[in-house]
Design an enzyme around this catalytic site. Structure first.
Site, PDB file in Angstrom:
ATOM      1  N   HIS A   1      41.295  35.666  34.870  1.00  0.00           N
ATOM      2  CA  HIS A   1      41.093  35.295  33.313  1.00  0.00           C
ATOM      3  C   HIS A   1      42.433  34.945  32.798  1.00  0.00           C
ATOM      4  O   HIS A   1      42.943  34.580  32.808  1.00  0.00           O
ATOM      5  CB  HIS A   1      40.139  35.560  33.101  1.00  0.00           C
ATOM      6  CG  HIS A   1      39.877  34.902  31.593  1.00  0.00           C
ATOM      7  ND1 HIS A   1      39.503  34.854  30.860  1.00  0.00           N
ATOM      8  CD2 HIS A   1      40.438  35.844  30.836  1.00  0.00           C
ATOM      9  CE1 HIS A   1      39.098  34.187  29.887  1.00  0.00           C
ATOM     10  NE2 HIS A   1      40.123  35.015  29.309  1.00  0.00           N
ATOM     11  N   GLU A   2      42.467  36.387  33.327  1.00  0.00           N
ATOM     12  CA  GLU A   2      44.210  37.155  32.668  1.00  0.00           C
ATOM     13  C   GLU A   2      45.709  36.401  33.382  1.00  0.00           C
ATOM     14  O   GLU A   2      46.215  36.265  33.004  1.00  0.00           O
ATOM     15  CB  GLU A   2      44.467  38.639  32.296  1.00  0.00           C
ATOM     16  CG  GLU A   2      42.754  39.333  31.936  1.00  0.00           C
ATOM     17  CD  GLU A   2      43.369  38.927  30.903  1.00  0.00           C
ATOM     18  OE1 GLU A   2      44.186  37.943  30.320  1.00  0.00           O
ATOM     19  OE2 GLU A   2      42.096  39.171  29.730  1.00  0.00           O
TER      20      GLU A   2
ATOM     21  N   HIS B   1      45.617  32.982  31.938  1.00  0.00           N
ATOM     22  CA  HIS B   1      46.737  33.182  30.344  1.00  0.00           C
ATOM     23  C   HIS B   1      48.097  33.450  30.622  1.00  0.00           C
ATOM     24  O   HIS B   1      49.047  32.368  30.345  1.00  0.00           O
ATOM     25  CB  HIS B   1      46.325  34.498  29.792  1.00  0.00           C
ATOM     26  CG  HIS B   1      45.223  33.868  28.930  1.00  0.00           C
ATOM     27  ND1 HIS B   1      44.571  33.181  28.417  1.00  0.00           N
ATOM     28  CD2 HIS B   1      43.698  35.029  28.871  1.00  0.00           C
ATOM     29  CE1 HIS B   1      43.310  33.105  28.194  1.00  0.00           C
ATOM     30  NE2 HIS B   1      43.086  34.991  27.932  1.00  0.00           N
TER      31      HIS B   1
HETATM   32 ZN   LIG Z   1      41.711  35.562  27.546  1.00  0.00          ZN
END
Ligand SMILES: [Zn+2]
Length: 589
Positions: A192-193, A196
């Site tokens: 997830h990170e 980003h």
């Molecule tokens: Zn996030």
């Protein structure tokens, strides 16, 4: 009034989100937040950039090196195992499987620092930690594994106007595969990170409002999903909430994909903001002979096999800070063979062929360098009378291709000057005379000639060595008897007025040898017991006499006088016996 309502709506939405997060008691992520206007501004910059045709990432796989920093408490707690780190990288690659991004673990370091491990987004601790530890953020994804207070992770978007060292991804050590945070310990926080880090927003960015998450194929979503509901539809626009998307907040077992639209956005944003990281190096692969002309073909180890032949001069797209293993041609081509690898102009002193290269951003070429190999060199055992005797000797050749390397499909290679391990370079015993020529096959070993002028004086350079075997018993043609021979010294013939070879220590049974001329003959001079080519030894007034006594198996005795005593030795006893008076039973019968 309109603005006021919008602000009110946003704050209500924010409160709802926080309420949901608090219910779950798990705040997944703490990235920078953006208003719809700010998102649109970032989109505008991206579109302008794309219109210029600057797109870097094509259809090729992009390999991104990850540097892992494990930040533990001062007492060493909050650690993770190497296995967990490897599993985390695997989880990330599984998550990105339908994209062209692949992640490789470059290095791992562990640091004890309580202040750093409990850092928060935008804190002094974050800045201090990253300023001290980050490795070139232009090329590396710096992944910090910490014990973040009350949050699972955060990342920095590529466009953030921050000091370069702040770029990177931070996750809680509890979220790694095997970590302690139930339902959030499959490594999806890392995935997830990194989403980003590559330019993706949350799928619930801007709620049900335009521009949403700026990705077309992720339906609008009012707020973060909690846990793993069977389905959810929180916005009036078409499509259910993307609760299985890595950029939602669902629990790890619920998350399984990025969309094609997200992958496209990552390609665009990474090309725009992290161009060095996603641009492969252009590396020219060469194989050159002693006249700097291209010769033969090479191979690259990929996907657990050697590639098809690559012609010298081919330019390959390869990744900085990644390892690549190449093998130069192993056969003789026009009286030359592989001698050494070069990286640019730098000579790789480990002459093992194949060679694994860690590529740096400044690298431009790799060269398998050939050199002339001489076929007419001889190594033998001789006596003082220059008679070539049989028996054995030993030779050590760093270029002999005789090691089946299990790391590379058991393909055979040379050993270089390896001093330990299963591929340690060792002497091999050969019968005298020995010919390390192009074709003679010694139980599968073909030496393919020798190089001249390989200097033993330079500790970084490979060289040949010879070793005499002594004592050894050989039959001498002149006497038709077996004799025991001892090593005396090494010598070489003279070719065109200069020595055919020189030795590191000619008086040592084991010595480095440098072949200086083709036609070199390298000899282990062996001294036989009771053998001499010197007439002095047999003069009537000499101190020593050789006698053979009939009736005693014809054994020869060396009889001598010393300090008023008589003595003798024979080639059976190989020791001296002193006779003070009378007659010894060995001699008189
Ligand atoms: Zn996030």
């Amino acid at each position: 009034m309109k603005l006021y309502i919008k602000a009110l709506l946003i704050s209500i939405i924010t409160m709802l989100c926080l309420a949901e997060e608090l219910r779950s008691q798990t705040i997944r992520c703490g990235v920078e937040s953006y208003t719809p206007e700010e998102v649109l501004q970032i989109e505008e910059l991206l579109n302008e950039w794309l219109e210029k045709g600057n797109m870097i990432i094509g259809p090729q796989i992009v390999y991104i090196p990850i540097v892992v920093h494990v930040i533990r408490y001062d007492n060493g707690s909050a650690d993770v195992s190497d296995q967990q780190i490897n599993d985390q990288i695997d989880a990330i690659n599984t998550g990105f499987a339908n994209t062209n991004f692949r992640f490789r673990l470059y290095s791992t370091q562990r640091i004890n620092n309580t202040f750093w491990t409990t850092n928060t987004f935008g804190s002094l601790a974050e800045n201090d930690m990253k300023a001290a530890l980050s490795l070139d953020p232009d090329y590396f994804l710096n992944l910090y594994i910490c014990d973040l207070p009350g949050i699972l992770g955060y990342a920095r978007f590529p466009w953030e106007n921050i000091a370069k060292h702040l770029q990177g991804v931070v996750v809680s050590y509890k979220t790694l595969p095997g970590g302690s945070l139930v339902d959030y310990n499959e490594g999806d926080t890392g995935t997830h990170e990194i989403g980003h880090f590559c330019g993706l927003y949350h799928t619930f960015q801007n709620g049900c409002n335009e521009p949403g998450d700026a990705v077309e194929d992720t339906p609008f979503q009012l707020s973060a999903t909690v846990g793993c509901p069977s389905s959810r539809n929180s916005c009036p626009q078409p499509g259910d909430d993307p609760i299985h998307n890595f950029m939602d907040y669902s629990s790890d077992p619920c998350l399984d994909h990025f969309t094609q639209g997200q992958f496209n956005r990552m390609k665009h944003i990474m090309s725009q903001y992290r161009s060095k990281m996603v641009t492969p190096l252009n590396i020219t692969l060469n194989q050159k002979n002693s006249s700097s002309q291209p010769v033969g073909t090479l191979k690259l180890w990929e996907s657990n096999d050697w590639s098809s032949d690559i012609n010298s001069g081919t330019t390959l797209n390869l990744w900085a800070y990644s390892n690549y293993t190449f093998q130069g041609a192993q056969q003789i081509i026009s009286n030359e063979k592989y001698n050494v690898w070069k990286k640019g102009d730098e000579i790789i002193t480990d002459i093992i062929n194949h060679h694994t290269f860690l590529l740096m951003p400044t690298d431009v070429s790799l060269t398998s360098q050939f050199d002339i190999t001489k076929s007419n060199v001889v190594i033998n055992n001789t006596t003082e009378s220059s008679a070539i005797i049989a028996g054995n000797l030993k030779f050590k050749d760093p270029w002999l291709i005789d090691y089946a390397d299990p790391l590379f499909g058991n393909s055979v290679r040379n050993r270089g000057m390896k001093e330990s391990g299963p591929d340690k370079l060792e002497f091999k015993e050969r019968s005298s005379p020995f010919y390390p020529d192009y074709t003679t096959n010694y139980n599968g070993d073909v030496y393919k000639g020798v190089f001249l002028d390989q200097d033993y004086l330079d500790p970084n350079k490979p060289y040949y060595s010879v070793q005499a075997i002594y004592p050894q018993t050989c039959t001498l043609a002149q006497t038709n008897r077996e004799h025991t021979f001892y090593f005396q010294n090494w010598s070489a013939n003279t070719v065109n007025g200069v020595p055919g070879a020189v030795f590191q220590n000619a008086n040592s049974p084991t010595t480095g040898v440098v072949f200086k001329k083709e036609g070199a003959v390298v000899s282990a001079n062996m001294k036989g017991t009771q053998l001499s080519s010197q007439s002095e030894a047999f003069k009537h007034n000499g101190q020593n006499k050789i006698v053979r006594i009939s009736g005693n198996q014809g054994i020869m005795y060396q009889v001598y006088e010393s300090m008023g005593n008589l003595g003798y030795k024979n080639d059976m006893l190989r020791k001296k016996v002193v006779i003070e008076s009378g007659c010894d039973s060995n001699l008189c019968s």
